[in-house]
Design a protein around this motif. Structure first.
Motif, short mmCIF file in Angstrom:
data_model
loop_
_atom_site.label_atom_id
_atom_site.label_comp_id
_atom_site.label_asym_id
_atom_site.label_seq_id
_atom_site.Cartn_x
_atom_site.Cartn_y
_atom_site.Cartn_z
N LEU A 28 0.54 -1.51 -0.01
CA LEU A 28 -0.06 -0.03 0.07
C LEU A 28 0.97 1.05 0.00
CD1 LEU A 28 -3.21 1.06 -0.61
CD2 LEU A 28 -2.89 1.17 2.47
N MET A 29 1.75 1.21 0.80
CA MET A 29 2.79 2.30 0.65
C MET A 29 3.34 3.15 -0.22
SD MET A 29 4.22 5.20 2.55
CE MET A 29 4.55 4.93 4.07
N TYR A 30 3.88 1.70 -1.16
CA TYR A 30 4.62 2.41 -2.49
C TYR A 30 3.44 2.34 -3.42
CZ TYR A 30 6.32 0.00 -6.99
OH TYR A 30 7.02 0.67 -7.69
N TYR A 31 2.06 1.74 -3.35
CA TYR A 31 0.98 2.13 -4.18
C TYR A 31 0.35 3.74 -3.90
CZ TYR A 31 -3.72 1.88 -5.97
OH TYR A 31 -4.73 2.59 -6.85
N PHE A 32 0.24 3.56 -3.01
CA PHE A 32 0.38 5.24 -2.89
C PHE A 32 1.47 6.09 -2.91
CE2 PHE A 32 -2.94 5.19 1.20
CZ PHE A 32 -3.70 4.77 0.30
N THR A 33 2.68 5.96 -3.33
CA THR A 33 4.06 6.97 -3.53
C THR A 33 4.29 6.92 -4.70
OG1 THR A 33 5.91 5.18 -2.89
CG2 THR A 33 4.35 7.18 -1.13
N ASP A 34 4.26 5.77 -5.36
CA ASP A 34 5.31 5.14 -6.47
C ASP A 34 3.60 5.48 -7.61
OD1 ASP A 34 7.23 4.93 -4.73
OD2 ASP A 34 8.03 4.30 -6.49
N VAL A 35 2.37 4.88 -7.32
CA VAL A 35 1.75 4.63 -7.94
C VAL A 35 0.60 5.62 -8.24
CG1 VAL A 35 -0.25 2.87 -9.39
CG2 VAL A 35 1.45 2.05 -7.96
N LEU A 36 -0.21 6.29 -7.45
CA LEU A 36 -0.67 7.29 -6.94
C LEU A 36 -0.12 8.80 -6.88
CD1 LEU A 36 -3.87 6.03 -5.03
CD2 LEU A 36 -3.40 5.94 -7.40
N GLY A 37 1.21 8.56 -6.21
CA GLY A 37 2.32 10.10 -6.56
C GLY A 37 1.84 10.84 -5.06
N ILE A 38 0.98 9.70 -4.10
CA ILE A 38 0.85 11.12 -2.71
C ILE A 38 2.18 11.10 -1.98
CG2 ILE A 38 -0.55 10.36 -0.50
CD1 ILE A 38 -2.60 10.75 -3.28
N VAL A 39 1.90 11.89 -1.30
CA VAL A 39 3.20 12.28 -0.33
C VAL A 39 4.04 11.52 0.59
CG1 VAL A 39 4.16 14.07 0.62
CG2 VAL A 39 2.98 15.19 -1.19
N PRO A 40 4.84 10.43 1.13
CA PRO A 40 5.03 9.92 2.31
C PRO A 40 4.35 10.28 3.67
CG PRO A 40 7.09 10.26 0.54
CD PRO A 40 5.43 11.08 0.18
N PRO A 97 -10.51 6.27 -8.74
CA PRO A 97 -12.31 6.63 -9.75
C PRO A 97 -11.12 7.30 -10.71
CG PRO A 97 -12.56 6.92 -7.67
CD PRO A 97 -11.27 6.45 -7.69
N ASN A 98 -12.15 7.01 -11.92
CA ASN A 98 -11.34 8.44 -13.02
C ASN A 98 -12.09 9.60 -12.96
OD1 ASN A 98 -10.25 6.40 -14.39
ND2 ASN A 98 -12.67 5.72 -15.43
N GLY A 99 -10.94 10.42 -13.10
CA GLY A 99 -11.30 12.18 -13.62
C GLY A 99 -11.31 12.79 -11.65
N ILE A 100 -10.84 11.89 -10.98
CA ILE A 100 -10.73 12.38 -9.62
C ILE A 100 -9.24 13.55 -9.15
CG2 ILE A 100 -9.92 10.97 -8.44
CD1 ILE A 100 -10.99 10.56 -6.21
N SER A 101 -9.71 14.40 -8.99
CA SER A 101 -8.83 15.58 -8.78
C SER A 101 -8.07 14.92 -7.52
CB SER A 101 -9.53 16.78 -8.33
OG SER A 101 -10.16 17.13 -7.11
N THR A 102 -6.35 16.31 -7.45
CA THR A 102 -5.73 15.72 -6.28
C THR A 102 -6.15 15.68 -4.70
OG1 THR A 102 -3.91 16.12 -7.87
CG2 THR A 102 -3.11 15.79 -5.67
N ASN A 103 -6.81 16.63 -4.94
CA ASN A 103 -7.84 17.29 -3.09
C ASN A 103 -8.66 15.84 -3.07
OD1 ASN A 103 -6.29 19.24 -2.87
ND2 ASN A 103 -7.57 20.82 -3.44
N THR A 104 -9.18 15.63 -3.67
CA THR A 104 -10.24 14.03 -3.92
C THR A 104 -9.85 13.51 -3.94
OG1 THR A 104 -11.99 15.24 -5.09
CG2 THR A 104 -12.76 13.54 -3.97
#
Length: 451
Positions: A28-40, A97-104
């Motif tokens: 999940l950590m890898y999925y969030f950081t490297d796939v979704l681009g979420i700040v660690p 979800p498709n078309g979702i904004s960064t904040n959402t």
């Protein structure tokens, strides 16, 4: 009578349950950081907030299970209900979800992760809380407790070894799509195995000392006043923090420090196999050596294994044999820890009955579920904040400072935690040898007198 079909069904339930758990804790950590681009750092903070909430809802779930009275017992209905709910949230957790904004997107993953933790609690607490109801015999408990742990270890072994390759193949190079499909497959398998557990795994022993209906206040008192449960909480929190740090950082370590992502599969594959073998050997080792010596082995082997990994990383980083040997030694100790702590918790149920007169299995076992998630949160926070502090940037070559920081997270801190775990156990845990045998003998005498 514990039949083979019952053991197999219980083991398969653990297999499905831990596939649903392992995909989160490993990837999940890898999925969030490297796939979704979420700040660690945000991810680490999210993990911590979710676990603060779990500190309340996990004991509540234990209270609910202990207060349940149904034709299917008090454990099995919640195993099935929790599985269905958790399977839905697992899929949502690995679906963008498709078309979702960064904040959402940040809001979406926050809600899904908190819901995943809550629904996992619904299923996990009653699953493990069943163990004391299978047998009163210490040695038989050791044999039974190993079965689900072995199957669970197989889930971690296979997913750790082949998870990324499966994601790449079923996603046709699209990791986001691959993780979504993998989550769907795991969720379906999870439901099937939990149905088997529901129908074929039943309580064998119901104590004459029945747990009364307990309030939330009484639930927290049962936890805080049981001195051996408090010590257990400290021990298992340290162990799980060590394990979650190592598995959470491993993919970053081999990808960026070693420079060969394929070594991740070698490390997790051989270490997972060692964990399975160590779990299978635990009842024999415990019977011949005693639990205290086995616990020393469980804590010393990770220190040796991770020190070997450190040396090989400096001098022969891409040597698969050294990576495999390091993983084998380290995770063999982890397997012994899993076996002995599972049995320790069942013994603490007896201690609680001896000290307070009630068997609150689910309340006590809720501590285990919370500890796994709490360690994941603290480990996730340390990884997330740690990666941010050392300047980690996804999918680029890392600086020397970043590489050193990843080494500390992967190797240095887990080694120190393993030493601390043993020191706490040696000084404060007392349910060993004659003292525990006397407790069991006195409880049996009370039960006979009440018939």
């Amino acid at each position: 009578m514990i039949t083979f079909k019952m053991k197999l069904s219980y083991g398969l339930g653990a297999l499905g349950k831990d596939y649903a758990c392992a995909i989160v804790y490993i990837f999940l950590m890898y999925y969030f950081t490297d796939v979704l681009g979420i700040v660690p750092a945000f991810i680490g903070s999210l993990f911590l907030v979710a676990r603060v909430w779990d500190a309340v809802n996990d004991p509540i779930m234990g209270m609910i299970v202990d207060n349940t009275r149904s034709r299917w017992g008090k454990f099995r209905p919640w195993i099935l209900i929790g599985t269905l709910l958790n399977s839905i949230t697992l899929i949502g957790l690995f679906y963008r979800p498709n078309g979702i904004s960064t904040n959402t997107l940040y809001m979406y993953i926050s809600v899904m992760y908190i819901l995943w933790g809550m629904t996992y609690t619904v299923m996990d607490i009653p699953f493990w809380a069943m163990i004391p109801s299978f047998s009163n015999d210490k040695h038989e408990r050791e044999q039974i407790a190993v079965v689900p742990r072995v199957f669970a270890a197989i889930a971690w072994l296979t997913l750790g070894s082949f998870g990324l390759k499966i994601v790449q193949r079923i996603g046709n190079g699209n990791e986001g799509q691959g993780f979504t499909v993998l989550a769907i497959v795991i969720a379906i398998f999870f439901v099937i195995t939990s149905i088997l557990t529901f129908f074929y795994v039943k309580e064998q022993i119901v104590s004459d000392v029945k747990a009364p209906k307990v309030s939330l206040k009484e639930t927290f008192m049962l936890i805080t006043k049981n001195d051996q449960l408090v010590i257990f909480i400290v021990i298992v929190l340290i162990y799980n923090l060590m394990a979650q740090l190592a598995i959470g950082v491993a993919i970053y370590y081999f990808k960026y420090v070693v420079g060969n992502e394929n070594m991740f599969a070698v490390f997790t594959g051989f270490s997972g196999l060692a964990k399975v073998i160590a779990l299978m050997l635990f009842p024999v080792l415990s019977s011949k050596l005693g639990r205290q010596k086995v616990f020393f082995m469980a804590c010393s082997m990770p220190v040796i294994g991770y020190f070997m990994l450190f040396l090989s990383g400096l001098f022969i980083p891409e040597n698969a044999v050294m990576v495999a040997i390091s993983g084998i030694i380290g995770e063999a100790g982890s397997g012994l820890s899993l076996g002995i702590t599972t049995v320790m918790l069942a013994d603490i149920v007896d201690y609680g009955e001896y000290k307070f007169g009630t068997r609150n299995e689910s309340v006590i076992f809720s501590a285990q579920t919370f500890l796994v998630k709490a360690a994941s949160a603290i480990g996730g926070l340390m990884i997330g904040v740690g990666l941010s502090l050392v300047g980690y940037v996804p999918n680029v070559e890392q600086s020397a400072e970043t590489i050193t920081g990843i080494r500390v997270l992967m190797i240095g801190i887990p080694m120190a935690l393993s030493v601390l775990e043993y020191l706490v156990y040696r000084k404060y845990y007392k349910l060993n040898n004659k003292y525990y045998d006397d407790i069991v003998s006195e409880l049996e005498q009370k039960r006979v007198a009440e018939i």
